[in-house]
Design a protein around this motif. Sequence first.
Motif, PDB file in Angstrom:
ATOM      1  N   ALA A 180      41.323  -9.470   1.570  1.00 24.41           N
ATOM      2  CA  ALA A 180      42.737  -9.379   1.982  1.00 24.41           C
ATOM      3  C   ALA A 180      43.547  -8.058   2.073  1.00 24.41           C
ATOM      4  O   ALA A 180      44.156  -8.106   3.157  1.00 24.41           O
ATOM      5  CB  ALA A 180      43.413 -10.209   0.622  1.00 24.41           C
ATOM      6  N   PRO A 181      43.091  -7.315   1.119  1.00 25.21           N
ATOM      7  CA  PRO A 181      43.991  -6.013   1.588  1.00 25.21           C
ATOM      8  C   PRO A 181      43.781  -5.287   3.004  1.00 25.21           C
ATOM      9  O   PRO A 181      44.440  -5.027   3.690  1.00 25.21           O
ATOM     10  CB  PRO A 181      43.557  -5.234   0.599  1.00 25.21           C
ATOM     11  CG  PRO A 181      43.156  -5.919  -0.650  1.00 25.21           C
ATOM     12  CD  PRO A 181      42.448  -7.080   0.081  1.00 25.21           C
ATOM     13  N   ALA A 182      42.422  -5.199   3.193  1.00 28.02           N
ATOM     14  CA  ALA A 182      41.882  -5.016   4.507  1.00 28.02           C
ATOM     15  C   ALA A 182      42.478  -5.609   5.599  1.00 28.02           C
ATOM     16  O   ALA A 182      43.025  -5.079   6.500  1.00 28.02           O
ATOM     17  CB  ALA A 182      40.321  -4.640   4.617  1.00 28.02           C
ATOM     18  N   VAL A 184      45.188  -7.156   5.575  1.00 29.47           N
ATOM     19  CA  VAL A 184      46.623  -7.019   5.827  1.00 29.47           C
ATOM     20  C   VAL A 184      46.966  -5.955   6.691  1.00 29.47           C
ATOM     21  O   VAL A 184      47.773  -5.835   7.337  1.00 29.47           O
ATOM     22  CB  VAL A 184      47.438  -7.130   4.439  1.00 29.47           C
ATOM     23  CG1 VAL A 184      48.838  -6.713   4.504  1.00 29.47           C
ATOM     24  CG2 VAL A 184      47.372  -8.453   3.748  1.00 29.47           C
ATOM     25  N   ARG A 185      46.087  -4.886   6.224  1.00 28.81           N
ATOM     26  CA  ARG A 185      46.216  -3.278   6.707  1.00 28.81           C
ATOM     27  C   ARG A 185      46.193  -3.440   8.178  1.00 28.81           C
ATOM     28  O   ARG A 185      46.846  -3.069   9.120  1.00 28.81           O
ATOM     29  CB  ARG A 185      45.575  -2.498   5.929  1.00 28.81           C
ATOM     30  CG  ARG A 185      45.479  -1.102   6.471  1.00 28.81           C
ATOM     31  CD  ARG A 185      46.849  -0.375   6.828  1.00 28.81           C
ATOM     32  NE  ARG A 185      47.570  -0.363   5.568  1.00 28.81           N
ATOM     33  CZ  ARG A 185      48.936  -0.332   5.875  1.00 28.81           C
ATOM     34  NH1 ARG A 185      49.665  -0.244   6.984  1.00 28.81           N
ATOM     35  NH2 ARG A 185      49.653  -0.213   4.502  1.00 28.81           N
ATOM     36  N   ALA A 186      44.944  -4.092   8.525  1.00 26.79           N
ATOM     37  CA  ALA A 186      44.587  -4.019   9.782  1.00 26.79           C
ATOM     38  C   ALA A 186      45.472  -4.963  11.041  1.00 26.79           C
ATOM     39  O   ALA A 186      45.757  -4.674  12.009  1.00 26.79           O
ATOM     40  CB  ALA A 186      43.189  -4.733  10.055  1.00 26.79           C
ATOM     41  N   LEU A 187      45.929  -5.889  10.237  1.00 23.33           N
ATOM     42  CA  LEU A 187      46.921  -6.803  11.138  1.00 23.33           C
ATOM     43  C   LEU A 187      48.382  -5.933  11.326  1.00 23.33           C
ATOM     44  O   LEU A 187      48.950  -6.314  12.138  1.00 23.33           O
ATOM     45  CB  LEU A 187      47.287  -8.259  10.318  1.00 23.33           C
ATOM     46  CG  LEU A 187      46.165  -8.916  10.314  1.00 23.33           C
ATOM     47  CD1 LEU A 187      46.418 -10.228   9.285  1.00 23.33           C
ATOM     48  CD2 LEU A 187      46.286  -9.743  11.759  1.00 23.33           C
ATOM     49  N   LEU A 188      48.724  -5.372  10.237  1.00 22.29           N
ATOM     50  CA  LEU A 188      49.955  -4.538  10.316  1.00 22.29           C
ATOM     51  C   LEU A 188      49.653  -3.437  11.221  1.00 22.29           C
ATOM     52  O   LEU A 188      50.520  -2.982  12.233  1.00 22.29           O
ATOM     53  CB  LEU A 188      50.514  -4.030   8.781  1.00 22.29           C
ATOM     54  CG  LEU A 188      51.008  -4.962   7.933  1.00 22.29           C
ATOM     55  CD1 LEU A 188      51.334  -4.246   6.547  1.00 22.29           C
ATOM     56  CD2 LEU A 188      52.294  -5.664   8.563  1.00 22.29           C
ATOM     57  N   ASP A 189      48.670  -2.827  11.326  1.00 20.13           N
ATOM     58  CA  ASP A 189      48.251  -1.724  12.071  1.00 20.13           C
ATOM     59  C   ASP A 189      48.452  -2.405  13.607  1.00 20.13           C
ATOM     60  O   ASP A 189      48.712  -1.717  14.510  1.00 20.13           O
ATOM     61  CB  ASP A 189      47.103  -0.993  11.948  1.00 20.13           C
ATOM     62  CG  ASP A 189      47.164  -0.229  10.627  1.00 20.13           C
ATOM     63  OD1 ASP A 189      48.179   0.107  10.227  1.00 20.13           O
ATOM     64  OD2 ASP A 189      46.050   0.268  10.430  1.00 20.13           O
ATOM     65  N   ALA A 190      47.806  -3.645  13.974  1.00 20.12           N
ATOM     66  CA  ALA A 190      48.083  -3.883  15.250  1.00 20.12           C
ATOM     67  C   ALA A 190      49.281  -4.653  15.652  1.00 20.12           C
ATOM     68  O   ALA A 190      49.302  -5.149  16.877  1.00 20.12           O
ATOM     69  CB  ALA A 190      46.948  -5.298  15.076  1.00 20.12           C
ATOM     70  N   GLY A 191      50.339  -4.624  14.858  1.00 24.58           N
ATOM     71  CA  GLY A 191      51.772  -4.734  15.164  1.00 24.58           C
ATOM     72  C   GLY A 191      52.185  -6.098  14.476  1.00 24.58           C
ATOM     73  O   GLY A 191      53.162  -6.715  15.156  1.00 24.58           O
ATOM     74  N   ALA A 192      51.559  -6.644  13.839  1.00 25.22           N
ATOM     75  CA  ALA A 192      51.754  -8.046  13.255  1.00 25.22           C
ATOM     76  C   ALA A 192      53.377  -7.966  12.824  1.00 25.22           C
ATOM     77  O   ALA A 192      53.841  -6.739  11.869  1.00 25.22           O
ATOM     78  CB  ALA A 192      51.062  -8.483  12.192  1.00 25.22           C
TER      79      ALA A 192
END
Lengths: 416, 389
Positions: A180-182, A184-192
């Motif tokens: 989950a933490p990874a 969340v981080r990856a999605l935010l970095d992708a602009g979610a």
Amino acid sequence: MTEPLQPPAKKNPQLRSPLAFLPPVPRSRAALGLTARAAEGRFALQQCAECGAVQYPPRDACCKCLSTDLPWTDQPPHGELIAETTVRISPDLYFRNQSPWRMGTVRLASGVSVLCHLHGDVRKGPVRLALLLDRAGQGTIMALPEQEVPNMADDPQLRELGTSPKHRRVLITDARAANAPALVRALLDAGAAMVFVGESEGWRRWPGRAALDAMERVEIVPLDVTDSASVREAAGTLGGKTDILINNAVFLRPGGALDRSDTVFAQQELEVNYLGLMRLAQAFGPAMRARGGDGINSAAAWVNILSANALAADPTHAGYSAASAAALSLTQSLRADLRGGGVRVMTVLTGPTDDEWYAEAPPPKLAPRAVARAIVDGLERGLEEVACGDIARDLVERWRQDAKVLERELAEGAGR
Amino acid sequence: MTRMPYDGVVLTAPFTVPYQRYSNDAAHFWAAKGLRGTLDAAGLRPDQIDGFSVASFSLFPDTAVGLTQHLGLGPRWLDHIPMGGASGVVALRRAARAVQAGDADIVACVAADTNQIDSFRKLLTAFSRFAMDASYPYGSGGPNANFALITDYYMSEYGATREDFGHLAVAQRANALRNPNALMKTPLTMQQYLAARPIADPVALFDCVMPCAGAEAFLIMREDEARQRNLPFARIGATIERHNAFAEDPVQLRGGWAVDVDELWQMAGCGPADMDLVQTYDDYPVISVMQFEDLGFCEKGEGPAFLRERDLTVTGDLPHNTSGGQLSAGQAGAAGGFIGLVEAIRQVTGTAGPTQVADAGRALVSGFGMINYDRGVCSAAAVLSGESA
């Protein structure tokens, strides 16, 4: 130059939500081969096994030698754009809404001419080709710039062919899962725009909650996939703003079928891995299907993370393999159900993860970051089938080659 | 082997059912109108024909077979030609040989299509397997997009301009104004052509045909039969037909005519310069330009320069698509593959009325059809002459 994609304007609740129209769906059986390769992100065309001639459009017989043996073969994804047009008038409702739409003729070195979608930065000359699923879930070819250009993914036509998390709201179903933490981080970095993370049994404390809760654009929400009322309640709040749903809820216990004398774990495995998915589908599916045409933050994708042993059982994880197989089967049905709304369903098959339940499995084991990367990459490319990590890829490959041989290979080490 | 000439076989009783933009009636209705029209023109009853040739897109689920029972015909020779814009010349070729061989005495060739609201969209979605798989999903522009690519490629290869294509469209509109049955009724200027709404760049509104309902028909019989019935007739000097030519060309810049053009003129015993009028298949101007090139009027790529110097109207030095063609009279489905042929029969028999070209003795008719994927697959041409020529 592609203009950077702006976040969507606030929705006017008095207006009718735009309908999800689909580009033309019908295809011949041969052309569905294109769809199957696009689902995996490969660029493959039929190539004659006898004379080597590359075929396009997809055929039932070679146009050079009449051989009917035309295996799909990866091709160099390069060609030259030699003619182009901008379609401004179309009788098709989807393209009428998307108008204007650029398309052109690309000549491949293999001597076939391909009609394809054109990225806005493509000009006559060399181009890179990608085989991408369109909103109807059918494989189509798009010409892209040879080199990465600024804001490349924001091109409206390319975005239509993907399910990018940028400016979209994502629901991850299990906050406690190791990935989950990874994710969340990856999605935010992708602009979610926003990431909702489901938490069951909120009274139970768990490490990492505070860190997740402190993140910007992240909200922890109550959600227990084994509880129908909880899933319905969550859908009531989030259903209309879930653009991408990632189901990472998982329950497994190691052991063969004969290792236990009851069905307690097997039931729990079905409760979470299979029935949990069913509950989520019933609660979130209809709203997502209805919002497939809802602009920049339309409902776009549903992601299921499953064990690659859904394809062929690992007898040392008998119950989990069976529950994964059930979930894979349901995923296929869900894909058919959501297709009408232009919502993609992506299956992410994983190998053994690096946690207590796979302690006995030899490395390599899958790190949470690798799963997160694979999911974001798959969303951006609009894939349907992702095998994450070497073990899953190897297993899928062997399953394709000979499912029975794989079954026998997986039986080694079991039943002792 | 030298091909047998079409001696003793003639075309007669050309008939056009006036086109309608939309029709509630079925293709069967339009086929019946066309058949009756050509029979009436020859003073024949339906039971006096023993051959029947049909071209239509919208007869489904019927074919020529269903039409025999529907219309009460009992032919001993039956043909169905699914070749769109090439169907006229192809129908002529087959029927003429049947009559010549005695397999039939009188063949009625009919092309008919209806155009109900939304029927054009339905036709496009399932036009061909390759179009369904590999062309329509890319913007769904239909033939406009396909010809936009061909026009774009032609323009960049040979330096043609939109004015060059406008030259054809403007002249055809002038011809259409003489034809009371043409759907387009107002003059078209070059300025209007150039300023028209873009459809699929570089194709704009006046490069596109208007789909409509209509029918075209004619009869093929022995020359003595026509003389006996006192029918004005046209002779067939030569014909050619070719499919899927130049499959290796990256984009279509030439059609099958270029393969067979020498045979055409050799068989006809004359050349392009001897033609008093030309009827090309004009679903888009670029394809008419290609036909002039491929049929020997000029070299490849020189079509625009060649045509620029010529007056293409009924009274000009190279009358072209004298009824207004599909661009200005309308495209009645498969009847679009007959429009030039039926008009050419009228011309060389001196029965064209308001569009009559003075002293029209010889005509070239060309057909082109079926954008199966990215290009037209069928091509055909015929040289016709009047009794006196």
